[in-house]
Design an enzyme around this catalytic site. Sequence first.
Site, PDB file in Angstrom:
ATOM      1  CE1 TYR A 160     -12.208 -12.226   9.761  1.00  0.00           C
ATOM      2  CE2 TYR A 160     -11.265 -12.995  11.833  1.00  0.00           C
ATOM      3  CZ  TYR A 160     -12.225 -12.269  11.148  1.00  0.00           C
ATOM      4  OH  TYR A 160     -13.194 -11.567  11.838  1.00  0.00           O
TER       5      TYR A 160
ATOM      6  CB  THR B  11     -23.097 -11.699  12.321  1.00  0.00           C
ATOM      7  OG1 THR B  11     -21.816 -12.341  12.137  1.00  0.00           O
ATOM      8  CG2 THR B  11     -22.989 -10.676  13.432  1.00  0.00           C
TER       9      THR B  11
HETATM   10  P1  NDP Z   1     -21.533 -10.205   8.261  1.00  0.00           P
HETATM   11  O1  NDP Z   1     -21.122 -11.282   7.316  1.00  0.00           O
HETATM   12  O2  NDP Z   1     -22.880 -10.205   8.848  1.00  0.00           O
HETATM   13  O3  NDP Z   1     -21.280  -8.789   7.567  1.00  0.00           O
HETATM   14  C1  NDP Z   1     -20.181  -8.529   6.751  1.00  0.00           C
HETATM   15  C2  NDP Z   1     -20.460  -7.235   6.023  1.00  0.00           C
HETATM   16  O4  NDP Z   1     -19.334  -6.901   5.186  1.00  0.00           O
HETATM   17  C3  NDP Z   1     -21.676  -7.323   5.117  1.00  0.00           C
HETATM   18  O5  NDP Z   1     -22.417  -6.151   5.229  1.00  0.00           O
HETATM   19  C4  NDP Z   1     -21.071  -7.453   3.739  1.00  0.00           C
HETATM   20  O6  NDP Z   1     -21.950  -6.880   2.789  1.00  0.00           O
HETATM   21  C5  NDP Z   1     -19.811  -6.598   3.897  1.00  0.00           C
HETATM   22  N1  NDP Z   1     -18.797  -6.911   2.898  1.00  0.00           N
HETATM   23  C6  NDP Z   1     -18.099  -8.068   2.753  1.00  0.00           C
HETATM   24  N2  NDP Z   1     -17.300  -7.986   1.685  1.00  0.00           N
HETATM   25  C7  NDP Z   1     -17.479  -6.755   1.141  1.00  0.00           C
HETATM   26  C8  NDP Z   1     -16.945  -6.087   0.034  1.00  0.00           C
HETATM   27  N3  NDP Z   1     -16.003  -6.650  -0.763  1.00  0.00           N
HETATM   28  N4  NDP Z   1     -17.366  -4.827  -0.253  1.00  0.00           N
HETATM   29  C9  NDP Z   1     -18.305  -4.231   0.526  1.00  0.00           C
HETATM   30  N5  NDP Z   1     -18.848  -4.818   1.613  1.00  0.00           N
HETATM   31  C10 NDP Z   1     -18.437  -6.063   1.909  1.00  0.00           C
HETATM   32  O7  NDP Z   1     -20.421 -10.239   9.400  1.00  0.00           O
HETATM   33  P2  NDP Z   1     -20.253  -9.471  10.793  1.00  0.00           P
HETATM   34  O8  NDP Z   1     -21.265  -8.426  10.996  1.00  0.00           O
HETATM   35  O9  NDP Z   1     -20.032 -10.522  11.795  1.00  0.00           O
HETATM   36  O10 NDP Z   1     -18.829  -8.796  10.519  1.00  0.00           O
HETATM   37  C11 NDP Z   1     -18.573  -7.403  10.589  1.00  0.00           C
HETATM   38  C12 NDP Z   1     -17.107  -7.231  10.966  1.00  0.00           C
HETATM   39  O11 NDP Z   1     -16.904  -7.747  12.273  1.00  0.00           O
HETATM   40  C13 NDP Z   1     -16.141  -7.972  10.054  1.00  0.00           C
HETATM   41  O12 NDP Z   1     -15.045  -7.146   9.759  1.00  0.00           O
HETATM   42  C14 NDP Z   1     -15.713  -9.153  10.891  1.00  0.00           C
HETATM   43  O13 NDP Z   1     -14.435  -9.631  10.531  1.00  0.00           O
HETATM   44  C15 NDP Z   1     -15.744  -8.558  12.276  1.00  0.00           C
HETATM   45  N6  NDP Z   1     -15.848  -9.529  13.375  1.00  0.00           N
HETATM   46  C16 NDP Z   1     -16.928 -10.370  13.467  1.00  0.00           C
HETATM   47  C17 NDP Z   1     -17.004 -11.284  14.494  1.00  0.00           C
HETATM   48  C18 NDP Z   1     -18.155 -12.245  14.633  1.00  0.00           C
HETATM   49  O14 NDP Z   1     -18.079 -13.162  15.476  1.00  0.00           O
HETATM   50  N7  NDP Z   1     -19.241 -12.096  13.885  1.00  0.00           N
HETATM   51  C19 NDP Z   1     -15.950 -11.357  15.539  1.00  0.00           C
HETATM   52  C20 NDP Z   1     -14.900 -10.403  15.366  1.00  0.00           C
HETATM   53  C21 NDP Z   1     -14.849  -9.531  14.314  1.00  0.00           C
HETATM   54  P3  NDP Z   1     -22.236  -7.410   1.301  1.00  0.00           P
HETATM   55  O15 NDP Z   1     -22.119  -8.893   1.312  1.00  0.00           O
HETATM   56  O16 NDP Z   1     -23.609  -6.884   1.027  1.00  0.00           O
HETATM   57  O17 NDP Z   1     -21.185  -6.723   0.479  1.00  0.00           O
END
Ligand code: NDP
Length: 253
Positions: free
Chosen positions: A156, A191
Amino acid sequence: MGSLTGKVALVTGASSGIGYATAKLFAQEGAKVVVAARRKNRLDTLVAEINQIGGEAIALAGDVTDESYVQSLVELAVKEFNGLDIALNNAGILGQSKATPELALKEWQDAMNVNLTSAFLGAKYQLPAMESSGGSIIFTSSFVGYTIGMPQMAAYAASKAGIIGLTKALASEYGSQNIRVNALLPGGTDTPMAREFGDTPEVKEFVKSIHALKRMASPEEIAKSALYLASEASSFTTGTAMLVDGGISICKT
Ligand code: NDP
């Protein structure tokens, strides 16, 4: 008039968390939005919510590791909304949390593909679509791998740090064409991904405690920072790794 009136935006990872909140805010601010993720039902709910507030959005479900899907998202924006001005490449996974010797190559590659290669693929098709009139590309990175080292998160961390290198390269490559490229680095945000990191009261308290603000962000707070990077408010900002992290990077208590 909203700050994104007349703009067309693409948001990946829009079925949940930060992407969901940001797509909604972009639409509220007047953008027409293409929303992307694998779960079509969640995207359909988002489109319905956006329509309810008088906004416009289209969903296309797929996997961001699939080059043809990433290309079709840009084509959809151009065909249905006549162009592309803003892209938030936000889809991501935490991947396996393991000691590095235990991490299988496939697990490493899965994190790299979803978090980093998808960002490259996004840029590959988004940049040409923005060449004629400029635009703003945003990648969701993280404090993990940038300001903070965390055990058992090698894949990651490396994928998220890679995004920052990609951001700097693209910002210098496309600045002269008025395409700004920035990385957004949220702190702990409430989230499903954060709940995957740890859902017990003890872990939640620990995560809050390592932020200077002693709490996690809501997805809506991070969306406001994405809006800043997407809009004219950040017209002289490019190539940055913008921390929106509640002080997790500077807090030692
Ligand atoms: P969520 O798990 O709520 O959302 C992740 C999103 O990514 C979902 O919409 C999921 O949709 C999509 N996703 C994952 N894999 C795929 C794929 N192979 N193809 C298409 N879509 C994909 O997490 P967050 O909202 O927290 O995360 C959003 C971003 O923020 C990420 O990049 C994360 O690393 C980053 N982040 C989050 C933090 C936190 O504390 N939450 C902190 C720092 C960064 P679906 O499953 O429908 O495909």
